[in-house]
Motif scaffolding. Structure first.
Motif, PDB file in Angstrom:
ATOM      1  N   ALA A 290     -12.133  -5.853  -4.648  1.00 29.53           N
ATOM      2  CA  ALA A 290     -13.451  -5.213  -4.572  1.00 29.53           C
ATOM      3  C   ALA A 290     -13.380  -3.786  -5.115  1.00 29.53           C
ATOM      4  O   ALA A 290     -14.310  -3.323  -5.789  1.00 29.53           O
ATOM      5  CB  ALA A 290     -13.937  -5.211  -3.122  1.00 29.53           C
ATOM      6  N   MET A 291     -12.274  -3.094  -4.831  1.00 37.82           N
ATOM      7  CA  MET A 291     -12.106  -1.730  -5.365  1.00 37.82           C
ATOM      8  C   MET A 291     -12.092  -1.755  -6.897  1.00 37.82           C
ATOM      9  O   MET A 291     -12.703  -0.917  -7.557  1.00 37.82           O
ATOM     10  CB  MET A 291     -10.791  -1.114  -4.843  1.00 37.82           C
ATOM     11  N   THR A 292     -11.410  -2.730  -7.459  1.00 35.93           N
ATOM     12  CA  THR A 292     -11.336  -2.871  -8.916  1.00 35.93           C
ATOM     13  C   THR A 292     -12.727  -3.125  -9.501  1.00 35.93           C
ATOM     14  O   THR A 292     -13.115  -2.529 -10.514  1.00 35.93           O
ATOM     15  CB  THR A 292     -10.396  -4.043  -9.285  1.00 35.93           C
ATOM     16  N   SER A 293     -13.492  -3.990  -8.832  1.00 35.86           N
ATOM     17  CA  SER A 293     -14.836  -4.318  -9.323  1.00 35.86           C
ATOM     18  C   SER A 293     -15.756  -3.099  -9.268  1.00 35.86           C
ATOM     19  O   SER A 293     -16.509  -2.842 -10.210  1.00 35.86           O
ATOM     20  CB  SER A 293     -15.438  -5.437  -8.467  1.00 35.86           C
ATOM     21  N   VAL A 294     -15.679  -2.350  -8.160  1.00 33.99           N
ATOM     22  CA  VAL A 294     -16.529  -1.164  -8.028  1.00 33.99           C
ATOM     23  C   VAL A 294     -16.153  -0.122  -9.075  1.00 33.99           C
ATOM     24  O   VAL A 294     -17.019   0.474  -9.725  1.00 33.99           O
ATOM     25  CB  VAL A 294     -16.426  -0.580  -6.588  1.00 33.99           C
ATOM     26  N   ALA A 295     -14.847   0.056  -9.286  1.00 36.17           N
ATOM     27  CA  ALA A 295     -14.385   1.032 -10.287  1.00 36.17           C
ATOM     28  C   ALA A 295     -14.846   0.621 -11.677  1.00 36.17           C
ATOM     29  O   ALA A 295     -15.270   1.453 -12.488  1.00 36.17           O
ATOM     30  CB  ALA A 295     -12.857   1.147 -10.233  1.00 36.17           C
ATOM     31  N   ALA A 296     -14.807  -0.688 -11.963  1.00 36.76           N
ATOM     32  CA  ALA A 296     -15.218  -1.184 -13.278  1.00 36.76           C
ATOM     33  C   ALA A 296     -16.704  -0.924 -13.519  1.00 36.76           C
ATOM     34  O   ALA A 296     -17.121  -0.522 -14.603  1.00 36.76           O
ATOM     35  CB  ALA A 296     -14.912  -2.673 -13.387  1.00 36.76           C
TER      36      ALA A 296
ATOM     37  N   LEU B 213       0.845  -1.195   0.000  1.00 36.84           N
ATOM     38  CA  LEU B 213       0.000   0.000   0.000  1.00 36.84           C
ATOM     39  C   LEU B 213       0.877   1.240   0.000  1.00 36.84           C
ATOM     40  O   LEU B 213       2.045   1.157   0.377  1.00 36.84           O
ATOM     41  CB  LEU B 213      -0.909  -0.018   1.249  1.00 36.84           C
ATOM     42  N   PRO B 214       0.308   2.393  -0.382  1.00 37.75           N
ATOM     43  CA  PRO B 214      -1.096   2.693  -0.733  1.00 37.75           C
ATOM     44  C   PRO B 214      -1.459   2.287  -2.157  1.00 37.75           C
ATOM     45  O   PRO B 214      -0.602   2.147  -3.012  1.00 37.75           O
ATOM     46  CB  PRO B 214      -1.159   4.212  -0.587  1.00 37.75           C
ATOM     47  N   ARG B 215      -2.778   2.102  -2.356  1.00 37.41           N
ATOM     48  CA  ARG B 215      -3.316   1.827  -3.686  1.00 37.41           C
ATOM     49  C   ARG B 215      -4.541   2.701  -3.900  1.00 37.41           C
ATOM     50  O   ARG B 215      -5.383   2.814  -3.025  1.00 37.41           O
ATOM     51  CB  ARG B 215      -3.757   0.362  -3.804  1.00 37.41           C
ATOM     52  N   THR B 216      -4.613   3.308  -5.060  1.00 36.50           N
ATOM     53  CA  THR B 216      -5.826   4.039  -5.434  1.00 36.50           C
ATOM     54  C   THR B 216      -6.406   3.397  -6.683  1.00 36.50           C
ATOM     55  O   THR B 216      -5.695   3.191  -7.667  1.00 36.50           O
ATOM     56  CB  THR B 216      -5.529   5.524  -5.707  1.00 36.50           C
ATOM     57  N   ILE B 217      -7.671   3.017  -6.619  1.00 37.81           N
ATOM     58  CA  ILE B 217      -8.342   2.433  -7.780  1.00 37.81           C
ATOM     59  C   ILE B 217      -9.666   3.169  -7.931  1.00 37.81           C
ATOM     60  O   ILE B 217     -10.478   3.182  -6.997  1.00 37.81           O
ATOM     61  CB  ILE B 217      -8.576   0.914  -7.589  1.00 37.81           C
ATOM     62  N   GLY B 218      -9.855   3.804  -9.093  1.00 34.95           N
ATOM     63  CA  GLY B 218     -11.049   4.627  -9.268  1.00 34.95           C
ATOM     64  C   GLY B 218     -11.013   5.781  -8.285  1.00 34.95           C
ATOM     65  O   GLY B 218     -10.017   6.502  -8.201  1.00 34.95           O
ATOM     66  N   THR B 219     -12.074   5.932  -7.517  1.00 36.94           N
ATOM     67  CA  THR B 219     -12.167   7.064  -6.596  1.00 36.94           C
ATOM     68  C   THR B 219     -11.828   6.670  -5.162  1.00 36.94           C
ATOM     69  O   THR B 219     -11.979   7.466  -4.242  1.00 36.94           O
ATOM     70  CB  THR B 219     -13.594   7.639  -6.610  1.00 36.94           C
ATOM     71  N   VAL B 220     -11.408   5.424  -4.970  1.00 36.58           N
ATOM     72  CA  VAL B 220     -11.198   4.921  -3.608  1.00 36.58           C
ATOM     73  C   VAL B 220      -9.717   4.634  -3.357  1.00 36.58           C
ATOM     74  O   VAL B 220      -9.022   4.111  -4.239  1.00 36.58           O
ATOM     75  CB  VAL B 220     -12.027   3.638  -3.371  1.00 36.58           C
TER      76      VAL B 220
ATOM     77  N   ASP C 208     -19.435   1.095  -1.068  1.00 38.89           N
ATOM     78  CA  ASP C 208     -19.750   0.046  -2.051  1.00 38.89           C
ATOM     79  C   ASP C 208     -18.688  -1.044  -2.037  1.00 38.89           C
ATOM     80  O   ASP C 208     -18.986  -2.223  -2.241  1.00 38.89           O
ATOM     81  CB  ASP C 208     -19.857   0.651  -3.452  1.00 38.89           C
ATOM     82  N   VAL C 209     -17.442  -0.636  -1.813  1.00 38.86           N
ATOM     83  CA  VAL C 209     -16.351  -1.611  -1.761  1.00 38.86           C
ATOM     84  C   VAL C 209     -16.557  -2.532  -0.562  1.00 38.86           C
ATOM     85  O   VAL C 209     -16.516  -3.761  -0.687  1.00 38.86           O
ATOM     86  CB  VAL C 209     -14.987  -0.895  -1.666  1.00 38.86           C
TER      87      VAL C 209
ATOM     88  N   LEU D  73      -9.844   2.972   4.320  1.00 41.67           N
ATOM     89  CA  LEU D  73     -10.460   2.948   2.996  1.00 41.67           C
ATOM     90  C   LEU D  73     -11.233   4.245   2.863  1.00 41.67           C
ATOM     91  O   LEU D  73     -12.107   4.536   3.680  1.00 41.67           O
ATOM     92  CB  LEU D  73     -11.390   1.735   2.885  1.00 41.67           C
ATOM     93  N   GLU D  74     -10.878   5.034   1.848  1.00 43.62           N
ATOM     94  CA  GLU D  74     -11.465   6.366   1.771  1.00 43.62           C
ATOM     95  C   GLU D  74     -11.811   6.750   0.336  1.00 43.62           C
ATOM     96  O   GLU D  74     -11.110   6.351  -0.594  1.00 43.62           O
ATOM     97  CB  GLU D  74     -10.465   7.395   2.345  1.00 43.62           C
ATOM     98  N   GLY D  75     -12.881   7.519   0.203  1.00 42.39           N
ATOM     99  CA  GLY D  75     -13.253   8.053  -1.095  1.00 42.39           C
ATOM    100  C   GLY D  75     -14.680   7.702  -1.469  1.00 42.39           C
ATOM    101  O   GLY D  75     -15.307   6.839  -0.837  1.00 42.39           O
TER     102      GLY D  75
END
Lengths: 181, 90
Positions: A171-177, A14-21, A112-113, A105-107
């Motif tokens: 889960a972050m990847t799925s929500v962003a997708a 970490l850190p990782r940002t995927i989409g808005t999270v 949803d994640v 976990l923020e954003g």
């Protein structure tokens, strides 16, 4: 003498940002479990407040602020995140500083994640700021807390750090997708 | 199925582990005799209707609970901390 290097549980992950999270690791000077003995609840709460500025939390709640927080973690037990504590008379205490992987976990979409990973009711009106829950996250035992409008703290056992990061980033990847559709 | 934990609130069934009839809380006197102990250890009713059971909230607050539920309708009538039930029986 061998020189050992201290590594945080999510070191290199970490850190990782995927989409808005964004998922980031949080480190605390100390993590201590505090369990008041029967009949000592009020006295322990008072001593705890004098030591680190937060009272013993009620079931499902947190007290204090970032880097000096007490989180309810089960029947008659709280985890104190932040400063190292002096022994509190009337309480059973253990040092758990190296036992937990702590992440934030923020954003927009953080909820949803989490909803993909835990059976907990995460609706903002139910799981409010200052609330905490001991629950399961991707089949791991975890402590969740809501520390901001769209910010959640997650604690899992240190031995599961890599799994935690894997499952949350999946889960972050799925929500962003889905958002991109 | 959801169980309304007195500490955690309504939670999904997967957070809990089933133990057995709440009869286990009423441990007989060590000298109670063979018949009483045989009943306590081995004999359980199998009611079609309300039943009292011990559940463990292992993924939550780690409390033992006494759950009163109906085996016919699957309705959960009451959930108490086993600790409170035990205290009340003293």
């Amino acid at each position: 003498m061998i020189e050992l290097l201290a590594k945080t549980p999510c070191d290199g992950l970490l850190p990782r940002t995927i989409g808005t999270v964004t998922l980031t690791e949080i480190s605390f000077e100390a993590i201590t479990s505090v369990a008041p003995l029967t009949g000592q609840e009020d006295a322990v709460s008072g001593t705890l407040k004098a030591q680190m500025g937060a009272a013993f939390p009620k079931p499902g709640r947190t007290t204090g602020k970032a880097h000096a927080r007490a989180v309810w973690s089960g029947l008659g037990q709280a985890l104190v995140l932040g400063p190292a504590l002096q022994p509190i008379p009337g309480a059973a205490m253990t040092d758990q500083t190296d036992a937990w992987a702590c992440v934030a976990l923020e954003g927009d979409g953080a909820r949803d994640v989490l909803a993909r990973l835990t059976p907990l009711d995460l609706r903002p009106s139910v799981f409010r700021q200052g609330h905490a829950a001991r629950t399961e996250l991707a089949h791991m035992s975890a402590v969740l807390m809501r520390t901001g409008e769209s910010r959640y703290g997650i604690m899992a056992f240190r031995s599961m750090a890599k799994t935690l990061v894997h499952d949350v980033t999946e889960a972050m990847t799925s929500v962003a997708a889905r958002t991109r559709l | 199925m959801r169980i309304d934990c007195p500490l955690c609130g309504p939670r999904d069934r997967r957070e809990f582990t089933y133990q057995g009839d709440a009869l286990a809380l009423d441990r007989p006197d060590p000298e109670a005799g063979f018949g009483v102990w045989n009943d306590y250890l081995h004999n359980r009713d199998n009611p079609a209707g309300p039943t009292r059971e011990l559940w463990y909230h292992d993924s939550g607050c780690t409390a033992w609970l006494v759950v009163t539920r109906d085996t016919v309708t699957h309705e959960v009538h009451r959930v108490e901390l086993a600790r409170d039930v035990k205290e009340a029986g003293k």
